[in-house]
Design an enzyme around this catalytic site. Sequence first.
Site, PDB file in Angstrom:
ATOM      1  N   HIS A  57      -6.908  -9.973   3.309  1.00 56.08           N
ATOM      2  CA  HIS A  57      -5.450  -9.904   3.489  1.00 56.08           C
ATOM      3  C   HIS A  57      -4.825 -11.295   3.407  1.00 56.08           C
ATOM      4  CE1 HIS A  57      -6.306  -5.876   4.766  1.00 56.08           C
ATOM      5  NE2 HIS A  57      -6.992  -6.280   5.808  1.00 56.08           N
ATOM      6  N   HIS A 219      -5.589  -1.473   3.436  1.00 56.42           N
ATOM      7  CA  HIS A 219      -7.033  -1.411   3.170  1.00 56.42           C
ATOM      8  C   HIS A 219      -7.309  -0.421   2.068  1.00 56.42           C
ATOM      9  CE1 HIS A 219      -6.505  -2.479   7.416  1.00 56.42           C
ATOM     10  NE2 HIS A 219      -7.440  -3.362   7.152  1.00 56.42           N
TER      11      HIS A 219
END
Lengths: 331, 331, 207, 207
Positions: A57, A219
């Site tokens: 991320h 995700h």
Amino acid sequence: MKKLINAPDAVVQDALHGVEAAHGDRVRVSYDPAYVVRRDAPVQGKVGLISGGGSGHEPMHGGYVGVGMLDAACPGEVFTSPTPDQMIEATKAVNGGAGVVHVVKNYTGDVMNFEMAADLGKGEGIEVETVLTNDDVAVEDSLYTAGRRGVGVTVLVEKICGGAAEDGRSLNEVAELGRRVNAAGRSMGMALTPCITPGSGEPSFELAEDEVEIGIGIHGEPGRFREKIGPASQIAERLMTPILDDLPFSSGDRVLAFVNGMGGTPLIELYVLYNEVAKIAQQRGLSIERNLIGNFITSLEMQGCSITLLRLDDEMVRYWDAPVNTPGLRW
Amino acid sequence: MKKLINAPDAVVQDALHGVEAAHGDRVRVSYDPAYVVRRDAPVQGKVGLISGGGSGHEPMHGGYVGVGMLDAACPGEVFTSPTPDQMIEATKAVNGGAGVVHVVKNYTGDVMNFEMAADLGKGEGIEVETVLTNDDVAVEDSLYTAGRRGVGVTVLVEKICGGAAEDGRSLNEVAELGRRVNAAGRSMGMALTPCITPGSGEPSFELAEDEVEIGIGIHGEPGRFREKIGPASQIAERLMTPILDDLPFSSGDRVLAFVNGMGGTPLIELYVLYNEVAKIAQQRGLSIERNLIGNFITSLEMQGCSITLLRLDDEMVRYWDAPVNTPGLRW
Amino acid sequence: MVTVTRDGALEWMRRFASELSEHREQLVRLDTAIGDGDHGTNLDRGMRKALEKLDGGEQADPGTVLKTVAMALVSSVGGAAGPLYGTFFLQMGSALGSDSEVDLPRFAAAWRKGLEGVQMRGKAEAGDKTMVDALIPGVGALEAASDLEGGLRAAEQAAEEGMKATTPLVARKGRASYLGERSKDHQDPGATSTYYLFKSAAESLAG
Amino acid sequence: MVTVTRDGALEWMRRFASELSEHREQLVRLDTAIGDGDHGTNLDRGMRKALEKLDGGEQADPGTVLKTVAMALVSSVGGAAGPLYGTFFLQMGSALGSDSEVDLPRFAAAWRKGLEGVQMRGKAEAGDKTMVDALIPGVGALEAASDLEGGLRAAEQAAEEGMKATTPLVARKGRASYLGERSKDHQDPGATSTYYLFKSAAESLAG
Ligand SMILES: Nc1ncnc2c1ncn2[C@@H]1O[C@H](COP(=O)(O)OP(=O)(O)O)[C@@H](O)[C@H]1O
Ligand SMILES: Nc1ncnc2c1ncn2[C@@H]1O[C@H](COP(=O)(O)OP(=O)(O)O)[C@@H](O)[C@H]1O
Ligand SMILES: [Mg+2]
Ligand SMILES: [Mg+2]
Ligand SMILES: [Mg+2]
Ligand SMILES: [Mg+2]
């Protein structure tokens, strides 16, 4: 799977070495357990602020370590929450005697690992407060499920709490402010393409050449629904409406508008989208007083975006504007 | 083609509206002809610094308009150099009486359009100096061709010249410094995937599932050769060797290492690559004194990277470190 | 074999590790469908670490074997599976104390403690489409049995049924719960790895 | 038709615009292979703008028509083609002065001026794999001709041959030159659009 890596299971360690090589003037890196910490940590008398979560991320969270934001970040494997020992060591490393705030995104794994760490942290005499982020309106909020995911607002919590901690605010004040930011923030994301984790080597989902997934997580978790791709104006509408209706935001609200890229979307498209977001905000009578546009909480090379709106109060604005010096956010 | 846009031929205009909506506190946007200009332009007595080029390389150039960097940027259509009228109007808009520097990447189209603009600019009594960037070692340098492309070093020229202009240096000093930076910088790029321009709707080239293209340009122009993808260490070697051998860089040199993402590559991979770059630099006895890692000169959503090395001198370091406040680069 | 010994516990953990390594892709695939695709990779990495830890020291008894595995999993798996399997083995190992031979009733009671730990940690109930849906029937079968071998075989079968029964469920816990109705028609990855836990127990301890 | 009039020039430009619009994808494809894929889009956009400009005013003579097109192209095309075609039409238009009827020798001489402008701007020689490779033979054919109609047809054919002859060449100018040897075996996009310039001239002026 084509990636700029040496080996799937070396990605996180190699990237940490890169972070140390690049930003050694500002941060230190511990490899076992893995965490990135401010060079000058612990800052005596300052509340420590740490976060952590799966890797992939970036710049979140490691890129947000530095003056005015996080004291430390614990990177897990790609898309996998980190482990309690990382959090415990990081907590100790940043404890300047004023307690430590853990910023935790609401995912079962993150929550449980941080819970274990917080239990143990207390055992060592360090006061820990947890700020849970759960701003993703794509997920139904229910007591009987894992609840909403923590997404874009996490970046804002880290910045604003970082400003407050730097300003000498107390553990409870910093934690309360973080909770207020989370409570006043809402997000939703979408994807044009999936991403591929180095570990699995497979796309997280399949989308047709003309389809988008609305309500995606960071995700590669599938979202609310799929549809044929429309113009940016329609995509902005799809994301903004649930956000605006949820809090709800109302005419006259001062907001921070955060248009985030999922990692693989060109910046020019994010500006096209921001323009649509600004139009909708104006129609609804919102006043965008601050904004953030770019790739700040990503999902590897996924193409797509998320929108976060935060209803601002004066204290939030003050700490949003406060100086920050991290690899990922700086002013 | 899936993109966050409203229509292929509206991308640049829509994005400019987004830039104005987002950064109206720092920049003004002119739409016809199209350019982005510092809000406080012209700054009296300061050398004006402008650049321009095709869109699709964001944040370059529009994201580099602000205090300490560019006074104005002229965006062309995607991957198409802008037109002389844009440059002329931008030149006038930033002329504070001390002359204007044009930073031009060495592409036939850019050079010719800027040439036409510079001719006309002089006609209006504005002194114009041009700094041409041509740092791409993937392309053979020859008098009988269009010569090398201007790539990564352009960002460094814009930052360093921006610092010098802000510091009150003269037209000739700023231009000379820019030429020195260009002469001391070398770059090379590679791609894992092609990109798709909104106008063509087709990938710029085709690559097999296990192939990479070494020596790629920032417009999806094919590179030097293709090969099976190797580990990041090998890719770093492929790019670093021609760069190091070309200037040549030698042991003891102080350098700025710039690892740039092409737009679609996750930041975590750029850090993996940076680690390899740092290792090679160390083996060669170079001292990396400054670095820049991220997506700064991109090729839409292309996955890939480029490496730029710049041999530093004290003046470059000083103006590199000087404050900058732009949407794309800030410290 | 009528009791579980230190060597039996070690063998169980080795088998569990090799089941996970063998079915790693399957677990990744199941988790990709309704989660984030890391369940196989994470457990495989964790059990490799656990075996390293086991090989690197001497464990006096089955309880110590399980607690060693627990600590290795907690500090290397991450995600939901790390704390859940970590807590499971920690509670189970603690329940076994320092007994060097464990008979069926004591073994079943320790599984029960492990299951309770998982539920304490994750708050999942039966039917939430989690590893608990394989654990509950498996532990129940073990408790109902009269000899270790038969109990382990019955438990394996019950866990397999529990695992399969997760397919039509709507997830209410973990990452799959974000999908709501769309989580239906997929077998839960955690229930699947838990089935391999029972399977490896049967294969190593019911010899 | 033995002279080029204002209306003839207008018709030429309309035909050129529609050729470009029709072959836009082809030009994009050719430019994708050895350039950046924008040649068709850019010229199409530019000639649309040029027609708008032409429609928005009155042009007294062929020279003014071409100069109007030139300015529209310069300020809307960008890239290499903008300045090159812009310079071409500007030089050609200037050479025509304010004549209202242009005969073959004067027309051919104006093309020559346009070609010289292109070479002045871009420094390309014959054989560099650029639009110059279609211009040189085309202009030559026009100069060698004895009547306008025959000259235009001969020029179209010569330009087409020049265009086709770019295929085996290694590019030495423009973006394709970055490819070195790999630019071989592709027809040059700029030479192709220049062929359409001759083709549209023949179709509109050799009537
Ligand atoms: N609250 C919970 N209680 C019990 N088991 C859970 C819970 N949440 C998730 N699980 C189990 O964990 C599995 C997913 O594990 P894993 O993929 O390793 O974690 P993550 O979701 O963090 O990636 C699910 O299939 C489910 O069986
Ligand atoms: N120096 C030059 N002189 C003449 N023609 C050139 C030159 N450079 C490029 N060209 C022509 O321009 C064409 C490419 O135009 P275009 O695609 O519009 O520009 P760009 O390369 O800037 O994208 C080439 O096919 C070639 O015919
Ligand atoms: Mg996970
Ligand atoms: Mg171009
Ligand atoms: Mg998972
Ligand atoms: Mg082109």
